[in-house]
Scaffold this motif. Sequence first.
Motif: not given
Length: 158
Positions: A5, A137, A3, A135, A7, A27, A35-38, A139
């Motif tokens: 993410t 993240q 996954d 995973q 931001i 998105k 936040r969008w998680t794919t 920004s």
Amino acid sequence: MPDVTVINDLSEDIHVAFFIGVPTSWKNHLKPGERWTTHLASLPLHFEARSVTGSREFSHDESMEMFATIGGACAAGTASVVSAGAMFASDMLAGIPMVSVPLMAAASAGGTKYGEWGAGGRKCTARVWVPLWHQPQYSVRMVDGRCVLWDVDANRVV
């Protein structure tokens, strides 16, 4: 498949997408602070953030149009090289410009169109590698007056 993410740390809505040649996961209207998680394949990917006001949304239709454009450009480029090689091999040198030049022009035009997709509203782009065991993240933020994709875990610009 990890996954990932994203931001939105900008003060405006943005459209964001991950590309494997064409947008494959996106998105639209990611709000400030949202936040969008794919779920993505562990591959080298291209990331793009677009301004909501200066560009169109990412869509399935856009992805298919991009795929057709770049696929047609690759086919035309390949055909121009193959036809030139066949004519060269058969000593028909005078026919090479008649066949190869229009095909290469079509390939070039397709590549130009592909490169300009969304350029008017593009805020930032980056190449990312999504490792299988992590995973990540990211920004989207402003750093030194420019929009960048920031790796939150590594605390640096991608």
